[in-house]
Scaffold this active site. Structure first.
Site, PDB file in Angstrom:
ATOM      1  N   LYS A  11     -16.990   7.876   3.305  1.00 41.01           N
ATOM      2  CA  LYS A  11     -15.908   7.830   4.297  1.00 41.01           C
ATOM      3  C   LYS A  11     -15.924   9.065   5.227  1.00 41.01           C
ATOM      4  O   LYS A  11     -16.577  10.075   4.926  1.00 41.01           O
ATOM      5  CB  LYS A  11     -14.568   7.708   3.575  1.00 41.01           C
ATOM      6  CG  LYS A  11     -14.351   6.340   2.906  1.00 41.01           C
ATOM      7  CD  LYS A  11     -12.942   6.275   2.322  1.00 41.01           C
ATOM      8  CE  LYS A  11     -12.603   4.925   1.776  1.00 41.01           C
ATOM      9  NZ  LYS A  11     -11.209   4.875   1.260  1.00 41.01           N
ATOM     10  N   TYR A  51     -10.429  -3.877   6.613  1.00 41.59           N
ATOM     11  CA  TYR A  51      -9.285  -3.619   5.722  1.00 41.59           C
ATOM     12  C   TYR A  51      -8.147  -4.611   5.945  1.00 41.59           C
ATOM     13  O   TYR A  51      -6.995  -4.311   5.601  1.00 41.59           O
ATOM     14  CB  TYR A  51      -8.795  -2.177   5.919  1.00 41.59           C
ATOM     15  CG  TYR A  51      -9.597  -1.157   5.125  1.00 41.59           C
ATOM     16  CD1 TYR A  51      -9.643  -1.189   3.732  1.00 41.59           C
ATOM     17  CD2 TYR A  51     -10.302  -0.145   5.767  1.00 41.59           C
ATOM     18  CE1 TYR A  51     -10.375  -0.257   3.009  1.00 41.59           C
ATOM     19  CE2 TYR A  51     -11.040   0.799   5.042  1.00 41.59           C
ATOM     20  CZ  TYR A  51     -11.058   0.727   3.657  1.00 41.59           C
ATOM     21  OH  TYR A  51     -11.783   1.656   2.936  1.00 41.59           O
ATOM     22  N   PHE A  59       0.390   1.914   4.896  1.00 45.61           N
ATOM     23  CA  PHE A  59      -0.664   2.885   5.224  1.00 45.61           C
ATOM     24  C   PHE A  59      -1.798   2.279   6.061  1.00 45.61           C
ATOM     25  O   PHE A  59      -2.780   2.967   6.356  1.00 45.61           O
ATOM     26  CB  PHE A  59      -1.238   3.519   3.943  1.00 45.61           C
ATOM     27  CG  PHE A  59      -1.819   2.528   2.961  1.00 45.61           C
ATOM     28  CD1 PHE A  59      -3.114   2.063   3.083  1.00 45.61           C
ATOM     29  CD2 PHE A  59      -1.061   2.073   1.886  1.00 45.61           C
ATOM     30  CE1 PHE A  59      -3.654   1.152   2.195  1.00 45.61           C
ATOM     31  CE2 PHE A  59      -1.588   1.157   0.972  1.00 45.61           C
ATOM     32  CZ  PHE A  59      -2.886   0.697   1.131  1.00 45.61           C
ATOM     33  N   ARG A  87     -17.316   1.926  -9.463  1.00 38.94           N
ATOM     34  CA  ARG A  87     -15.891   2.280  -9.518  1.00 38.94           C
ATOM     35  C   ARG A  87     -15.678   3.447 -10.499  1.00 38.94           C
ATOM     36  O   ARG A  87     -14.826   4.302 -10.278  1.00 38.94           O
ATOM     37  CB  ARG A  87     -15.043   1.070  -9.932  1.00 38.94           C
ATOM     38  CG  ARG A  87     -15.165  -0.147  -9.031  1.00 38.94           C
ATOM     39  CD  ARG A  87     -14.387  -0.116  -7.760  1.00 38.94           C
ATOM     40  NE  ARG A  87     -12.989   0.176  -7.907  1.00 38.94           N
ATOM     41  CZ  ARG A  87     -12.128   0.208  -6.878  1.00 38.94           C
ATOM     42  NH1 ARG A  87     -12.569  -0.047  -5.646  1.00 38.94           N
ATOM     43  NH2 ARG A  87     -10.866   0.492  -7.035  1.00 38.94           N
ATOM     44  N   THR A  93      -8.380   5.797  -7.160  1.00 38.88           N
ATOM     45  CA  THR A  93      -8.099   5.857  -5.719  1.00 38.88           C
ATOM     46  C   THR A  93      -7.483   7.193  -5.321  1.00 38.88           C
ATOM     47  O   THR A  93      -7.881   7.800  -4.326  1.00 38.88           O
ATOM     48  CB  THR A  93      -7.143   4.701  -5.330  1.00 38.88           C
ATOM     49  OG1 THR A  93      -7.678   3.467  -5.810  1.00 38.88           O
ATOM     50  CG2 THR A  93      -6.943   4.636  -3.826  1.00 38.88           C
ATOM     51  N   ARG A 104     -14.379  11.194  -6.410  1.00 37.06           N
ATOM     52  CA  ARG A 104     -13.071  11.473  -5.805  1.00 37.06           C
ATOM     53  C   ARG A 104     -12.435  12.732  -6.381  1.00 37.06           C
ATOM     54  O   ARG A 104     -11.812  13.510  -5.642  1.00 37.06           O
ATOM     55  CB  ARG A 104     -12.168  10.251  -5.948  1.00 37.06           C
ATOM     56  CG  ARG A 104     -12.557   9.158  -4.928  1.00 37.06           C
ATOM     57  CD  ARG A 104     -11.912   7.859  -5.222  1.00 37.06           C
ATOM     58  NE  ARG A 104     -12.002   6.918  -4.091  1.00 37.06           N
ATOM     59  CZ  ARG A 104     -11.698   5.630  -4.179  1.00 37.06           C
ATOM     60  NH1 ARG A 104     -11.294   5.128  -5.329  1.00 37.06           N
ATOM     61  NH2 ARG A 104     -11.791   4.860  -3.120  1.00 37.06           N
ATOM     62  N   ASN A 114     -10.176   9.806   0.728  1.00 37.45           N
ATOM     63  CA  ASN A 114     -10.715   9.878  -0.630  1.00 37.45           C
ATOM     64  C   ASN A 114     -12.221   9.644  -0.720  1.00 37.45           C
ATOM     65  O   ASN A 114     -12.735   9.177  -1.735  1.00 37.45           O
ATOM     66  CB  ASN A 114      -9.933   8.948  -1.562  1.00 37.45           C
ATOM     67  CG  ASN A 114      -9.990   7.505  -1.129  1.00 37.45           C
ATOM     68  OD1 ASN A 114     -10.628   7.174  -0.126  1.00 37.45           O
ATOM     69  ND2 ASN A 114      -9.345   6.636  -1.878  1.00 37.45           N
ATOM     70  N   HIS A 117     -15.623   4.458  -0.546  1.00 39.89           N
ATOM     71  CA  HIS A 117     -15.148   3.095  -0.803  1.00 39.89           C
ATOM     72  C   HIS A 117     -16.163   2.392  -1.684  1.00 39.89           C
ATOM     73  O   HIS A 117     -17.367   2.579  -1.527  1.00 39.89           O
ATOM     74  CB  HIS A 117     -15.022   2.304   0.511  1.00 39.89           C
ATOM     75  CG  HIS A 117     -14.915   0.826   0.302  1.00 39.89           C
ATOM     76  ND1 HIS A 117     -13.714   0.204   0.052  1.00 39.89           N
ATOM     77  CD2 HIS A 117     -15.859  -0.156   0.244  1.00 39.89           C
ATOM     78  CE1 HIS A 117     -13.931  -1.099  -0.124  1.00 39.89           C
ATOM     79  NE2 HIS A 117     -15.222  -1.338  -0.012  1.00 39.89           N
ATOM     80  N   GLU A 128     -18.612  -7.975   1.828  1.00 38.20           N
ATOM     81  CA  GLU A 128     -18.734  -6.675   2.487  1.00 38.20           C
ATOM     82  C   GLU A 128     -20.197  -6.356   2.815  1.00 38.20           C
ATOM     83  O   GLU A 128     -20.500  -5.824   3.887  1.00 38.20           O
ATOM     84  CB  GLU A 128     -18.101  -5.593   1.609  1.00 38.20           C
ATOM     85  CG  GLU A 128     -16.581  -5.741   1.541  1.00 38.20           C
ATOM     86  CD  GLU A 128     -15.900  -4.818   0.547  1.00 38.20           C
ATOM     87  OE1 GLU A 128     -14.667  -4.875   0.460  1.00 38.20           O
ATOM     88  OE2 GLU A 128     -16.591  -4.034  -0.154  1.00 38.20           O
TER      89      GLU A 128
END
Ligand code: ADP
Length: 140
Positions: A11, A51, A59, A87, A93, A104, A114, A117, A128
């Site tokens: 990100k 998103y 948010f 993950r 998150t 993270r 963070n 993704h 995706e």
């Protein structure tokens, strides 16, 4: 165990701080193989589309603005149980809740910024990957 593919994004907070290589190393050290990767600049429309599942969340606007604030690095990762494994390597998150040693916990700035993704299920992973990559670009 099945070889699986998942989609990942380094990100803007991470690309801005020049952490792409460090994050890639954590993914590779965690047993995942980067089989496709490119650095791109998202448009606001693309971020909103990506998103869209969060469109009603408070948010959403902040998230989309953040995702276009700097370039991102989109990736396809391959490995055994890659979706779940990724993950785990990413961590929770919210970095405050993430386990030590996760991406993270180590690098994220906040719940919003963070650093990474990762797809959350096989269906979203497939969607995706197809949104960002042509089949010919996946070289396993
Ligand atoms: P994950 O990225 O861990 O799958 P979600 O799908 O719930 O998490 O959320 C997508 C992204 O939206 C998060 O990674 C984070 O960047 C942002 N986000 C989630 N919740 C919040 C929040 N309460 N405030 C600001 N940003 C948030």
């Amino acid at each position: 165990m099945a070889l699986e593919r998942t989609f990942s994004i380094v990100k803007p907070d991470a690309t801005k701080r020049n952490l792409t290589g460090k994050i890639c190393a954590m993914l590779e050290d965690g047993g995942l193989r980067i089989i496709a990767q490119k650095r791109i600049q998202l448009t606001l429309a693309q971020a909103q589309e990506f998103y869209s599942v969060h469109a009603e969340r408070p948010f959403y606007d902040e998230l989309c603005e953040f995702m276009v604030s700097e370039p991102i690095v989109v990736q396809v990762l391959e490995g055994e149980n890659a979706i779940l494994r990724n993950r785990e390597i990413m961590g929770a998150t919210n970095p405050a809740d993430a386990e030590e040693g996760t991406i993270r916990k180590t690098h994220a700035l906040s719940l919003g910024e963070n650093s990474i993704h990762g797809s959350d299920a096989p269906e979203t992973a497939a969607e995706e990957i197809a949104y960002f990559f042509a089949g010919l670009e996946l070289v396993g």
